[in-house]
Design a protein around this motif. Structure first.
Motif, short mmCIF file in Angstrom:
data_model
loop_
_atom_site.label_atom_id
_atom_site.label_comp_id
_atom_site.label_asym_id
_atom_site.label_seq_id
_atom_site.Cartn_x
_atom_site.Cartn_y
_atom_site.Cartn_z
N HIS A 23 41.18 -8.77 -50.25
CA HIS A 23 41.88 -8.10 -51.34
C HIS A 23 42.41 -9.09 -52.38
O HIS A 23 42.34 -8.85 -53.57
CB HIS A 23 43.05 -7.27 -50.80
N ASP A 70 42.41 -0.01 -45.60
CA ASP A 70 42.40 -1.31 -46.29
C ASP A 70 40.99 -1.86 -46.44
O ASP A 70 40.77 -3.06 -46.40
CB ASP A 70 43.30 -2.32 -45.56
N LEU A 72 37.39 -2.58 -48.50
CA LEU A 72 36.87 -2.85 -49.84
C LEU A 72 35.49 -2.22 -49.94
O LEU A 72 34.70 -2.32 -49.00
CB LEU A 72 36.80 -4.36 -50.07
N GLY A 106 39.01 -0.51 -53.66
CA GLY A 106 39.52 -0.52 -52.30
C GLY A 106 40.00 0.86 -51.93
O GLY A 106 40.31 1.68 -52.80
#
Length: 211
Positions: A23, A70, A72, A106
């Motif tokens: 991230h 969480d 991507l 994301g």
């Protein structure tokens, strides 16, 4: 045996997982760092982009059915003419130079939802000797606990005839599993929306491909 409280909490390291460390470098705004003017994010279209505007969205579930919040997600796809915005595209015909063809986002930390604003891609040439491929979008995702990125494809539920002759879909040996690659179609306030949930393991596991 080493007592548990001797070492305390042992965090994962970047070499052990593909996320959520990604991230900070790849989707910094979601990680709380507003450091780039252009995040190359969820919108792949500009005001002059040709084709039918669509929204694609979905959620990701792990093997227990829990939301992955969480992850991507990256996508790439052809333009409305079936051409890719990349020098390796050797197809002939028009190409929409205003269409980037690539996006990254994301999953929302609260809802687990990911989404992109893009266009419905055209059909693309198959590899040598194969029939044309159905309109599709390629997705690549990484998340906590996934050591290698996972590659899959999104096909469109309202392209049944093209899907039936797609050379990649036909490679999936169990026909029932091909449905895991089909995004459901709906209209939200007149705007086409395709929903594509991804299941990493277990019943209804999404088909993934070798990179």
């Amino acid at each position: 045996m080493i007592p548990h409280d001797t070492l305390g909490y042992l965090p994962e390291t970047p070499s052990q997982t593909a996320g959520p460390y990604v991230h900070i470098g790849l989707i910094p705004r979601q990680a709380g760092f507003d450091i780039f003017d252009n995040t190359l994010g969820e919108a792949l279209v500009g005001p002059d982009t040709q084709g039918t505007r669509i929204r694609i969205e979905g959620r990701i579930f792990d093997g227990t059915g829990a939301l992955v919040r969480d992850a991507l997600v990256e996508i790439w796809q052809a333009d409305a003419h079936g051409r890719f915005n990349h020098p390796a595209d050797r197809q002939t015909g028009p190409r929409d130079e205003t269409f980037r063809g690539w996006g990254r986002t994301g999953t929302d930390f609260e809802t687990g939802l990911w989404s992109f604003e893009t266009i419905k891609p055209g059909r693309t040439a198959g590899r040598s000797g194969h029939s044309r491929m159905a309109p599709h979008i390629t997705l690549w995702l990484v998340a906590r606990g996934i050591n290698l990125g996972l590659l899959t494809r999104l096909y469109f539920a309202d392209e049944a005839a093209a899907n039936a002759e797609d050379p990649v879909l036909r490679l999936v040996e169990q026909p029932a599993r091909r449905s895991t690659l089909i995004a459901a179609h709906a209209l939200h306030e007149g705007h086409p929306v395709y929903t594509f949930d991804i299941r990493l393991q277990g019943e209804g596991e999404t088909v993934f491909f070798d990179a």
